[in-house]
Design a protein around this motif. Structure first.
Motif, PDB file in Angstrom:
ATOM      1  N   UNK A 144       0.859  -1.194   0.000  1.00 56.30           N
ATOM      2  CA  UNK A 144       0.000   0.000   0.000  1.00 56.30           C
ATOM      3  C   UNK A 144       0.887   1.234   0.000  1.00 56.30           C
ATOM      4  N   UNK A 155      -8.835 -10.373   1.486  1.00 53.18           N
ATOM      5  CA  UNK A 155      -9.244  -9.506   0.372  1.00 53.18           C
ATOM      6  C   UNK A 155      -8.710 -10.015  -0.964  1.00 53.18           C
ATOM      7  N   UNK A 200     -11.447  -8.954  -3.734  1.00 50.81           N
ATOM      8  CA  UNK A 200     -11.841  -7.587  -3.381  1.00 50.81           C
ATOM      9  C   UNK A 200     -10.689  -6.630  -3.641  1.00 50.81           C
ATOM     10  N   UNK A 201      -9.530  -7.181  -3.803  1.00 46.38           N
ATOM     11  CA  UNK A 201      -8.326  -6.388  -4.050  1.00 46.38           C
ATOM     12  C   UNK A 201      -7.395  -7.241  -4.906  1.00 46.38           C
ATOM     13  N   UNK A 213     -12.713  -4.791 -13.287  1.00 50.82           N
ATOM     14  CA  UNK A 213     -13.606  -4.664 -12.127  1.00 50.82           C
ATOM     15  C   UNK A 213     -14.894  -5.467 -12.306  1.00 50.82           C
ATOM     16  N   UNK A 214     -15.454  -5.413 -13.507  1.00 52.54           N
ATOM     17  CA  UNK A 214     -16.722  -6.121 -13.760  1.00 52.54           C
ATOM     18  C   UNK A 214     -16.529  -7.638 -13.719  1.00 52.54           C
ATOM     19  N   UNK A 253     -16.273  -8.668 -10.218  1.00 53.88           N
ATOM     20  CA  UNK A 253     -17.603  -8.646  -9.584  1.00 53.88           C
ATOM     21  C   UNK A 253     -18.372  -9.919  -9.917  1.00 53.88           C
ATOM     22  N   UNK A 254     -18.298 -10.326 -11.180  1.00 50.95           N
ATOM     23  CA  UNK A 254     -18.992 -11.561 -11.594  1.00 50.95           C
ATOM     24  C   UNK A 254     -18.405 -12.784 -10.897  1.00 50.95           C
ATOM     25  N   UNK A 305     -16.964 -12.833  -7.948  1.00 51.19           N
ATOM     26  CA  UNK A 305     -17.446 -12.814  -6.552  1.00 51.19           C
ATOM     27  C   UNK A 305     -18.900 -13.261  -6.489  1.00 51.19           C
ATOM     28  N   UNK A 306     -19.704 -12.752  -7.432  1.00 46.04           N
ATOM     29  CA  UNK A 306     -21.133 -13.046  -7.462  1.00 46.04           C
ATOM     30  C   UNK A 306     -21.385 -14.554  -7.543  1.00 46.04           C
ATOM     31  N   UNK A 329     -19.337 -13.999   1.554  1.00 46.05           N
ATOM     32  CA  UNK A 329     -18.606 -13.235   2.571  1.00 46.05           C
ATOM     33  C   UNK A 329     -19.401 -13.142   3.868  1.00 46.05           C
TER      34      UNK A 329
END
Lengths: 418, 228
Positions: free
Chosen positions: B13, B51, B56-57, B76-77, B80-81, B83-84, B89
């Protein structure tokens, strides 16, 4: 209903005070837009009507030499026919044109009234009374008495002018004037009516007599200083002008005339039109200002719900779904606020459309040359309500893009750390 | 290759000019059905590791493979898919959506999946609610539930779509010991019944005792990886 609209609607009740303040802010600015626009549209419409009825018609035909000298009211540059053979023949030709509904020849001339040691300037309008009534309901402007008869020595006068001259309907008056051949003369008339148009220029300065009477006393046989054409619709003036150009082009001597539409560039109506467009931009800025409260509220909401946004992203919602969720929330507030706004604004507009707003004192400082009504009536119309509602919703939606984007740009891991 | 593989995963970071290394070259593999606890003191990198695994990261260096597919090149999309469809979580603070009922919170996880009809969704939601002992509370809002009940709803939400991996960040941290045991029992039961892979980050000895594998982190590095 999908899950996003359900969440968006329910989110509105999470911080009721915050939501209420945003909705009230939108409602107020939309209400102000409804009233302001109704006022402007109403005033401009009545101004356009005044100019069309008393100054320009849909199209005005004048002698080219007369253009620019109209204020002097010279009688030396008349409209006298296509081949200087009189306006009667010219009217016959014009009546053949499809777009022409009424032809109104007018003579406008200067005069004076002498009372004791005082000389009062007046303006005479010779009108074909019968045609003027048919075309623009001229008789509806009578406050007292009746319209003058044809070929009679009768006149009607503006009410303010009558008061200034301390005269009344039924009395006689002598008016001094110059004829077209330059001789100085005076004629006596019976005042048979009082005119009240709400326009200072007419009510305070004008007397009206029959056209043939004016032609006779001014030595303007079968002539006029201007010829107004009224079509079926002022929005079709362009095609009326085209037909006039075609007709006038077919007469060689007709080049001495100017064909001037009511909304000609450089004329006062043109400036009003520009003003109308500027006002439309002002309304947008006005609603944007109201939207600042909503943007602030939405940014607070995004900050408050950062962790919740993180959870939604973890569940697998895409950034654009988060964007849509916040946008929907703003749109719902925009719809509710705009709806309340048009109801509030509609009520105020309706009241002012009946009772009007009197600008009499403020108008006194303006030039007498302007045909501006002293009482403004707002325009109460469904079109204004729909326009203001849609403007409110669209501008609020655009404004909500900023906070919605901020929500959508959050990284899931950062949002969850909040 | 196992269900999940981390290969030399580093996470750095940046805070202005300063670089902070949260994970320094972590490699590990997790098989289907494992009940794994990631333990370590605060700042050891547990949440950062979760994460990375939860998409998520993304790692600064190295690669995370889910069923053999690397995630570092996904946008990003796509993440998201991923994770979906594959990940559930459970958070320390429950993180239920307050405007939705218990039923709707769980339903949302299924509605995001394209291939479910309403009847199937209702059946699945009620089944999982009954399994976590909240069948009677479907219409309640989260603010009408106790901490333990909220965490059960969160577990139900994570499990209803039958994900490949459930990631739980300190799931018992806000619960008393009796409720912690109840919640833990639900997760163990789900792990056994559905063969769902669980990965926890925790300080809680109770959770660590239940785990079949404990990965210990310190200063962003694995210092122990023990299976029972």
């Amino acid at each position: 209903m999908g899950y996003l609209p359900v969440i968006a609607v329910r989110n509105l009740s999470r911080h009721k005070l915050r939501t209420l303040i945003s909705i009230i802010a939108i409602a107020l600015v939309v209400a102000i837009v409804v009233v302001a626009r109704g006022h402007i549209v109403g005033y401009l419409e009545s101004t356009y009507d005044s100019y069309i009825n008393y100054d320009t018609g849909h199209v005005k035909i004048i002698n080219q030499e007369f253009e620019g000298r109209e204020r002097l009211m010279s009688l030396n540059y008349p409209v006298a026919g296509f081949a200087q053979d009189g306006i009667s023949k010219m009217k016959e030709e014009l009546a053949e044109v499809d777009e022409v509904k009424y032809i109104l020849p007018r003579i406008k001339f200067g005069g004076a009234v002498s009372q004791e040691d005082e000389l009062t300037n007046v303006m005479g309008w010779g009108l074909n009374i019968e045609q003027e009534i048919a075309a623009i309901d001229f008789d509806q402007q009578l406050k007292a008495g009746r319209m003058p008869l044809a070929d009679s020595e009768e006149i009607i006068m503006g009410q303010q002018l009558l008061e200034r001259l301390e005269l009344a309907v039924g009395e006689e008056i002598t008016i001094l004037y110059n004829t077209a051949i330059g001789s100085f003369q005076g004629s006596s008339f019976e005042i048979v009516g009082a005119l009240e148009t709400g326009l200072g220029l007419i009510d305070g300065n004008v007397f009206i007599l029959d056209l043939s009477q004016a032609q006779q006393m001014l030595n303007m046989s079968d002539e006029a200083t201007e010829l107004l054409l009224i079509g079926a619709d002022r929005n079709r003036t362009d095609s009326l002008v085209m037909e006039m150009d075609e007709l006038f082009g077919s007469f060689e001597a007709a080049t001495e005339y100017s064909i001037i539409p009511w909304n000609a560039p450089g004329k006062i109506i043109d400036y009003f039109k520009i003003g109308e467009r500027i006002y439309n931009i002002i309304y947008i800025f006005f609603i944007l200002m109201g939207s600042i409260i909503l943007i602030n509220t939405m940014l607070m909401i995004v900050r408050d719900r950062t962790r919740e946004i993180g959870v939604m992203l973890a569940l697998g919602l895409k950034s654009r779904e988060i964007w849509r969720l916040f946008l929907l929330e703003g749109i719902f507030m925009g719809i509710i606020g705009s709806f309340i706004g048009i109801i509030l604004g509609g009520v105020v507009t309706k009241v002012f459309s009946i009772h009007g707003i009197d600008y009499g004192e403020a108008m006194e400082v303006l030039s007498d040359d302007l045909l501006l009504e002293t009482v403004a009536y707002t325009d109460f119309s469904l079109e204004n309500l729909i326009f203001s509602f849609l403007l409110g919703v669209v501008i609020v939606t655009i404004a909500c893009i900023i906070p919605a984007r901020r929500a959508a740009e959050l990284e899931p891991s950062e949002a969850l750390r909040d | 290759m196992g269900l999940l593989k981390l290969e030399e995963v580093e996470k750095i970071y940046r805070q202005g000019e300063i670089e902070v290394s949260a994970l320094g070259g972590v490699s590990l593999e997790v098989e289907q059905g494992e009940f794994t606890s990631v333990a370590g003191p605060s700042g050891s990198g547990k949440t950062t590791l979760l994460n990375m695994v939860g998409c998520l990261d993304q790692p600064t260096n190295g690669e995370v493979y889910l069923e053999g597919e690397g995630i570092s090149k996904l946008d990003k999309d796509q993440l998201a898919l991923l994770r979906r469809e594959n990940l559930g979580f459970i958070f320390q603070g429950y993180n239920l959506i307050p405007v939705l009922t218990v039923y709707e919170n769980i339903e949302l996880a299924l509605k995001l999946l394209a291939d479910r009809n309403n009847k199937d969704i209702k059946e699945q939601v009620m089944k999982i609610l009954t399994a976590v002992g909240l069948g009677e509370m479907a219409d309640r809002k989260p603010n009408e539930l106790s901490g333990g009940q909220k965490q059960r709803v969160a577990i139900a939400r994570a499990l209803v779509k039958e994900p490949k991996i459930v990631l739980a960040d300190e799931p018992t941290a806000n619960l008393d010991s009796k409720t912690s045991i109840d919640v833990l029992e639900v997760m163990v039961e789900m792990n056994q019944k559905l063969e769902t892979t669980f990965i926890f980050s925790t300080h809680d000895p109770l959770v660590m005792e239940s785990a079949k594998r404990i990965i210990k982190l310190k200063d962003g590095e694995i210092i122990a990886d023990e299976r029972s």
